[in-house]
Design an enzyme around this catalytic site. Structure first.
Site, PDB file in Angstrom:
ATOM      1  N   ARG A 161      93.661   5.301 -94.890  1.00 42.97           N
ATOM      2  CA  ARG A 161      94.447   4.722 -93.786  1.00 42.97           C
ATOM      3  C   ARG A 161      93.756   3.496 -93.214  1.00 42.97           C
ATOM      4  NH1 ARG A 161      94.601   9.294 -89.804  1.00 42.97           N
ATOM      5  NH2 ARG A 161      95.640   7.803 -88.463  1.00 42.97           N
ATOM      6  N   HIS A 214      87.864  16.821 -77.561  1.00 46.76           N
ATOM      7  CA  HIS A 214      87.929  15.669 -78.465  1.00 46.76           C
ATOM      8  C   HIS A 214      88.376  14.450 -77.675  1.00 46.76           C
ATOM      9  CE1 HIS A 214      88.400  13.636 -82.330  1.00 46.76           C
ATOM     10  NE2 HIS A 214      89.437  13.044 -81.776  1.00 46.76           N
ATOM     11  N   SER A 231      95.311  14.357 -88.238  1.00 44.90           N
ATOM     12  CA  SER A 231      93.889  14.075 -88.493  1.00 44.90           C
ATOM     13  C   SER A 231      93.013  14.765 -87.437  1.00 44.90           C
ATOM     14  CB  SER A 231      93.679  12.559 -88.468  1.00 44.90           C
ATOM     15  OG  SER A 231      92.326  12.237 -88.385  1.00 44.90           O
ATOM     16  N   LYS A 255      91.019  18.907 -87.878  1.00 47.37           N
ATOM     17  CA  LYS A 255      89.561  19.089 -87.697  1.00 47.37           C
ATOM     18  C   LYS A 255      89.280  20.081 -86.571  1.00 47.37           C
ATOM     19  CE  LYS A 255      89.087  14.656 -87.425  1.00 47.37           C
ATOM     20  NZ  LYS A 255      89.044  13.232 -87.588  1.00 47.37           N
ATOM     21  N   ASP A 285      91.152  15.121 -94.633  1.00 45.36           N
ATOM     22  CA  ASP A 285      91.118  14.091 -93.586  1.00 45.36           C
ATOM     23  C   ASP A 285      90.135  12.987 -93.938  1.00 45.36           C
ATOM     24  OD1 ASP A 285      91.741  12.968 -90.938  1.00 45.36           O
ATOM     25  OD2 ASP A 285      89.636  13.393 -90.574  1.00 45.36           O
TER      26      ASP A 285
HETATM   27  N1  URA Z   1      90.561   9.965 -84.641  1.00 49.65           N
HETATM   28  C1  URA Z   1      90.726  10.763 -85.715  1.00 49.65           C
HETATM   29  O1  URA Z   1      89.951  11.689 -85.934  1.00 49.65           O
HETATM   30  N2  URA Z   1      91.762  10.509 -86.527  1.00 49.65           N
HETATM   31  C2  URA Z   1      92.640   9.521 -86.330  1.00 49.65           C
HETATM   32  O2  URA Z   1      93.552   9.355 -87.100  1.00 49.65           O
HETATM   33  C3  URA Z   1      92.439   8.692 -85.214  1.00 49.65           C
HETATM   34  C4  URA Z   1      91.390   8.962 -84.382  1.00 49.65           C
END
Ligand code: URA
Length: 434
Positions: free
Chosen positions: A168, A82, A183, A187, A161
């Site tokens: 947010r 990621h 967040s 995932k 999320d």
């Molecule tokens: N990427 C994400 O998936 N979530 C966040 O809060 C910030 C960056």
């Protein structure tokens, strides 16, 4: 339990219990808790923070808010990567085939681009016919058969999320370490891999502008990943200028292929070798980082990494020929050179603004529903610390019309800061958190 009491507790700087966190996440996902109460709690979390235990509980509650992927039918070590987001970041297109060619299974869920940042899923759709919406069954069988599959996130993965991130975004509560960690990690955990490598960006093109903040984020990401039982590593990397030279979907795919062919070296390759070495050592396929690097370099030299990309494309209904013949990728009709009006050295290139240039050309989404043009974008011919003469090309705009190209050229020139004194390039890989 009352949401008001939970808000007040966090407002006063107290620690929330696992039951309270679960109540909030479930209630908000189901629609029982309204946006105004959730906004207040998110702001209280942003200001008061959360400790690692609360962050882990928030992460787990979010992960369980929807379906989780069962990768148990896939043999071998499954890895995922990621990035906290950047401009020109085509790393996954290079790294995933590189490590899959060494025997690590890549089962990756990726996102689409929004605003000035791009997304791997959009980039992959530059391959004619490529299907990012394959079923879970095909996803699992492709990872088993070819060692690699990259698909779009399903609607049912981590619905908490999706709702919380949207809130947010409009309530000034994005830059909070516990909220970012939960967040990202919810995932990643829902997607089921054994090894997770996180590329944490720092600099003006990222939301962790200072190295200290990025290190803090990487440390917390790794801590939560390990507490959840996953092998997790964070690599802190520079995003003070765009990554590599290409920005724009098909242009980035072409650059990724150049790296996989061994034609292009530099920071992009260095980043993929660093992230790749972390994956191979964590997966226990290589004993040391040096050995891992050697394996990855050999995979480029003998063509196996490039062939793995072709297998990924073929497995998802795309035309693998486009991997070997990049003329088959979408190409914009107009190419326009942006000439420098100054002589000197490049001190800075605003990554965010370059991303916005590509977006204005049609390469990025203004809203989630926007249809994007895969062919357009920018090639940066000068990067930070390069010498530039007045009249030399700073970059090439790829556009649908000359008019659009000229508009973009004015914007691109403003992304550059050129000074008279030579500029020292800062370190690209800032650190590794294990
Ligand atoms: N990427 C994400 O998936 N979530 C966040 O809060 C910030 C960056």
């Amino acid at each position: 339990m009352l949401m008001t009491d939970i808000i007040v507790k966090k407002r006063d700087g107290l620690k929330l219990s696992a039951e309270e966190i679960e109540y909030v996440v479930n209630g908000y996902t189901k629609g029982d808790i309204p946006d105004y109460q959730m906004s207040a709690l998110l702001m209280a979390i942003l200001i008061r923070g959360m400790d690692s235990e609360e962050t882990l509980q928030l992460t787990m509650a979010m992960m369980h808010s929807g379906e989780t992927l069962d990768l148990s039918k896939i043999s071998g070590v499954k890895a995922d990567k990621h990035s906290t987001g950047g401009v020109g970041d085509k790393t996954s297109l290079i790294l995933c085939p590189m490590v899959a060619a060494q025997g690590v299974k890549i089962a990756k869920m990726s996102g689409r681009g929004l605003g000035h940042t791009g997304g791997t899923i959009d980039k992959l759709e530059s391959f004619p016919g490529f299907n990012t919406g394959i079923s879970e069954e095909t996803f699992v069988s492709n990872v088993n058969n070819f060692g690699i599959a990259i698909a779009g996130q399903t609607a049912d993965l981590d619905p908490a999320d999706k709702k919380m991130y949207a809130l947010r975004d409009v309530t000034g509560t994005v830059p909070s370490i516990p909220l970012i960690v939960s967040s990202i990690m919810s995932k990643k955990l829902a997607a089921g891999a054994d090894v997770i490598v996180l590329d944490v960006k720092t600099g003006s093109g990222s939301f962790m502008e200072t190295e200290e903040q990025a290190r803090e984020l990487a440390t917390e990401l790794v801590r939560v990943g390990k507490l959840a039982g996953k092998k997790t590593v964070g690599v802190i990397t520079d995003m003070d200028e765009p990554l590599g030279n290409a920005i724009g979907n098909a242009l980035e795919v072409k650059e990724a292929i150049e790296v996989l062919k061994g034609e292009k070296k530099g920071e992009l390759l260095e980043l993929c070798l660093t992230l790749g070495s972390c994956i191979l050592t964590q997966a226990e396929i290589a004993a040391t980082e040096e050995q891992a690097r050697e394996m990855l370099i050999k995979g480029i030299e003998d063509g196996s990494a490039l062939n793995k990309l072709a297998e990924l494309v073929k497995g998802q209904e795309g035309d693998p020929e486009a991997v070997y013949n990049t003329d088959m990728l979408p190409k914009a009709p107009v190419q326009y050179e942006v000439l420098s009006d100054k002589t000197g050295y490049v001190k800075h290139i605003s990554a965010k603004d370059v991303g916005l240039v590509s977006m204005q050309l049609g390469g990025g989404r203004v809203t989630k529903e926007s249809v994007i043009d895969l062919s357009v974008g920018v090639i940066l011919n000068k990067k930070v610390a390069d010498r530039v003469e007045a009249g030399e090309s700073l970059g090439t705009i790829h556009a649908q019309t000359l008019e659009k190209a000229k508009e973009a050229a004015l914007l691109l020139r403003n992304c550059y800061t050129i000074v008279s004194e030579p500029v020292a390039k800062s370190k690209f890989i800032k650190g590794i958190v294990k």
